[in-house]
Every structure is written in C-alpha cells, then in structure tokens.
Write a protein that holds these residues in place. Structure first.
Motif, PDB file in Angstrom:
ATOM      1  N   THR A  49     -14.857  -2.739   1.863  1.00 28.09           N
ATOM      2  CA  THR A  49     -14.298  -3.106   0.569  1.00 28.09           C
ATOM      3  C   THR A  49     -14.597  -2.065  -0.493  1.00 28.09           C
ATOM      4  OG1 THR A  49     -14.251  -4.859  -1.089  1.00 28.09           O
ATOM      5  CG2 THR A  49     -16.340  -4.490  -0.012  1.00 28.09           C
ATOM      6  N   PHE A  50     -13.669  -1.903  -1.435  1.00 29.60           N
ATOM      7  CA  PHE A  50     -13.917  -1.026  -2.572  1.00 29.60           C
ATOM      8  C   PHE A  50     -14.352  -1.895  -3.745  1.00 29.60           C
ATOM      9  CE2 PHE A  50     -12.726   0.975  -6.552  1.00 29.60           C
ATOM     10  CZ  PHE A  50     -13.292   2.228  -6.400  1.00 29.60           C
ATOM     11  N   LYS A  51     -15.579  -1.701  -4.201  1.00 28.31           N
ATOM     12  CA  LYS A  51     -16.133  -2.433  -5.348  1.00 28.31           C
ATOM     13  C   LYS A  51     -16.062  -3.947  -5.178  1.00 28.31           C
ATOM     14  CE  LYS A  51     -16.940   1.254  -7.956  1.00 28.31           C
ATOM     15  NZ  LYS A  51     -18.172   1.789  -8.354  1.00 28.31           N
ATOM     16  N   GLY A  52     -14.995  -4.602  -5.674  1.00 28.42           N
ATOM     17  CA  GLY A  52     -14.957  -6.057  -5.770  1.00 28.42           C
ATOM     18  C   GLY A  52     -15.434  -6.870  -4.583  1.00 28.42           C
ATOM     19  N   PRO A  91     -10.462  -5.875  -1.317  1.00 26.79           N
ATOM     20  CA  PRO A  91     -10.128  -5.043  -2.473  1.00 26.79           C
ATOM     21  C   PRO A  91     -10.131  -3.559  -2.090  1.00 26.79           C
ATOM     22  CG  PRO A  91     -11.910  -6.573  -2.992  1.00 26.79           C
ATOM     23  CD  PRO A  91     -11.717  -6.619  -1.519  1.00 26.79           C
ATOM     24  N   THR A  92      -9.243  -2.801  -2.712  1.00 27.03           N
ATOM     25  CA  THR A  92      -9.177  -1.351  -2.489  1.00 27.03           C
ATOM     26  C   THR A  92      -9.316  -0.658  -3.842  1.00 27.03           C
ATOM     27  OG1 THR A  92      -6.793  -1.401  -2.826  1.00 27.03           O
ATOM     28  CG2 THR A  92      -7.567  -1.599  -0.547  1.00 27.03           C
ATOM     29  N   HIS A 140      -0.572  -7.965  -3.952  1.00 27.95           N
ATOM     30  CA  HIS A 140       0.461  -7.191  -4.639  1.00 27.95           C
ATOM     31  C   HIS A 140      -0.124  -6.217  -5.654  1.00 27.95           C
ATOM     32  CE1 HIS A 140       0.508 -10.687  -7.477  1.00 27.95           C
ATOM     33  NE2 HIS A 140       0.536  -9.702  -8.332  1.00 27.95           N
ATOM     34  N   GLN A 141      -1.458  -6.201  -5.774  1.00 24.76           N
ATOM     35  CA  GLN A 141      -2.082  -5.139  -6.568  1.00 24.76           C
ATOM     36  C   GLN A 141      -2.658  -4.059  -5.648  1.00 24.76           C
ATOM     37  OE1 GLN A 141      -4.532  -6.432  -9.797  1.00 24.76           O
ATOM     38  NE2 GLN A 141      -2.974  -7.813 -10.555  1.00 24.76           N
ATOM     39  N   GLY A 142      -2.363  -4.176  -4.340  1.00 25.07           N
ATOM     40  CA  GLY A 142      -2.779  -3.120  -3.410  1.00 25.07           C
ATOM     41  C   GLY A 142      -3.984  -3.440  -2.545  1.00 25.07           C
ATOM     42  N   ALA A 143      -4.410  -4.717  -2.526  1.00 27.14           N
ATOM     43  CA  ALA A 143      -5.503  -5.087  -1.618  1.00 27.14           C
ATOM     44  C   ALA A 143      -4.970  -5.137  -0.180  1.00 27.14           C
ATOM     45  CB  ALA A 143      -6.084  -6.446  -2.014  1.00 27.14           C
TER      46      ALA A 143
END
Length: 235
Positions: free
Chosen positions: A125-128, A149-150, A160-163
């Motif tokens: 995961t990226f951050k979140g 999350p990315t 739809h936000q790129g996850a």
C-alpha cells in the motif's frame, strides 16, 4: 430510514457503534461557518482524517499524517505536501457549502482518528489504509475485494481515484485477480510483489462484521468497508 443512514457518515457511525461495531473515533464536527470561525485548532491531534458527512467515492477527504516541524498551523499530507489551517478552513467551507455532497445540499465536516496500518499490508500500500469491501445480500457475504491505496489515489482506497482492487476468495480469504484503472495487473506497480495469494488477516471476523452491519442498517443489500487497524483489528 436505511438509505438516510447509508448517506450520512456521522449517523451511521453512531448507529454502528450502538450495535457494538468498532468504528473510527469521531474527534469533532463543524456544522456551520460560525462554528468554523470559532474553531479551536489546538484540539486536533497530530494525525487525523477530515471528511464531508455526505461525501461519496472518497471525494473531499483529506488525510493528515503529522504536524509540520516547528509549526503550530500546518500539517503534512500523504503526498508530503503541506496543509495549513488556512487550507483546512477553505476546504471545510467547501464541505459546508455542499461541494462534495450528493445533491449539493449543505453539509457537515468532521474529523476522525486516522487508523494505523497493519504491518502485513505495508508492502502493498502507498501511505493510506487498505480496506476490504464486502458485499452482503440477505445476511450472506456474496463478494469481497481488497482495496489498496496507491500514490495516484493519494492514499485513499477508492478505485476511481486510482486505488487497486483485488478480488478475494470468500471461502478462504485469499486474494485472486487484481484490477488497476480497469486493467488486470499481477504486481504492485513498480515492484515484484504479487497481488494474488495474499491471506487477509481476521477473515472470519471481517465477514461477521459485514453481516452484522447489514443487520443493523436495515438495508437488504450493502457494501461494508472494513479496515484493519494495527491496534483495534477490524473496524
């Protein structure tokens, strides 16, 4: 009634909590411009999440990771950019104006605790915080996916936000096929970490929580989003 609960984050938090389902702690809410003008910024912890009460699809959510060193009026976000009290103020003003609510009706902004990442998920995961979306129909879990999350999604688990969305085999809680921006992928972007075959911790607890959430909500069909906090477990 049931739809009102689904569209109202603060209300659903209250009702789930009453049903003894663990939810992220509500720090405080801001309902009017007057409350915003008189808000005491010192009550915020170093790390928090700011959300619109009636937002959808992850729009309008701000995730804050820590205070900016030597500043009392600024924090750091997932992408390492700085957010000041001034920025937060104008964002909250937009929330109250209904910029993120389904029908553009005026809304409430609220702060809640930021959950802590489980070590097992860190490489993926990226951050979140990743979460597990479980679709429940008539008290039966019918589908589930892990949402990761990315960088592109800004640390949010919204597809739809790129996850990244990864299917989960309901029988054993192990991941199967992964999708990113509607394309099938095998690895976490930029790595050789396989996305299939990840064993989801607390799997039976997660399914039980999702079913219980459906019973409490009064909806016959719902998607429950369960995150795993490193201290509290499934939330």
């Amino acid at each position: 009634g049931a739809r009102e609960i689904a569209d109202n984050k603060i209300l659903s938090k209250r009702i789930l909590k009453k049903g003894e389902i663990p939810v992220p702690h509500l720090i405080t809410k801001i309902s009017t411009i007057e409350e915003l003008e008189n808000f005491d910024w010192n009550i915020l912890p170093d790390s928090f999440v700011l959300k619109p009460n009636r937002g959808f699809g992850g729009e309008g959510i701000v995730i804050v990771y820590g205070r900016k060193k030597n500043r009392t009026d600024a924090w750091v976000k997932a992408d390492s950019s700085i957010i000041t009290i001034g920025d937060l103020k104008s964002h909250i003003q937009n929330i109250i104006d209904g910029a993120f609510s389904l029908s553009g009706v005026s809304d409430i902004a609220f702060f809640e605790e930021r959950l802590k990442l489980l070590k097992a998920f860190k490489p993926y995961t990226f951050k979140g915080i990743p979460d597990i979306r479980v679709i429940v129909y008539n008290k039966v879990p019918v589908m589930a996916m892990l949402r990761l999350p990315t960088k592109e999604s800004g640390g949010k688990a919204n597809l739809h936000q790129g996850a990244i969305g990864v299917g989960i085999d309901l029988a054993n809680g192990v991941t199967t096929t992964a999708l990113h921006n509607q394309k099938i992928i095998e690895y976490v972007p930029g790595t050789r970490m396989l996305l299939s075959g990840i064993k989801i911790p607390y799997w039976s607890d997660i399914l039980k929580l999702a079913v219980k959430a459906q019973e409490i909500s009064g909806l016959g069909y719902l998607g429950a989003d369960v995150a795993i906090d490193s201290e509290k477990g499934p939330v």
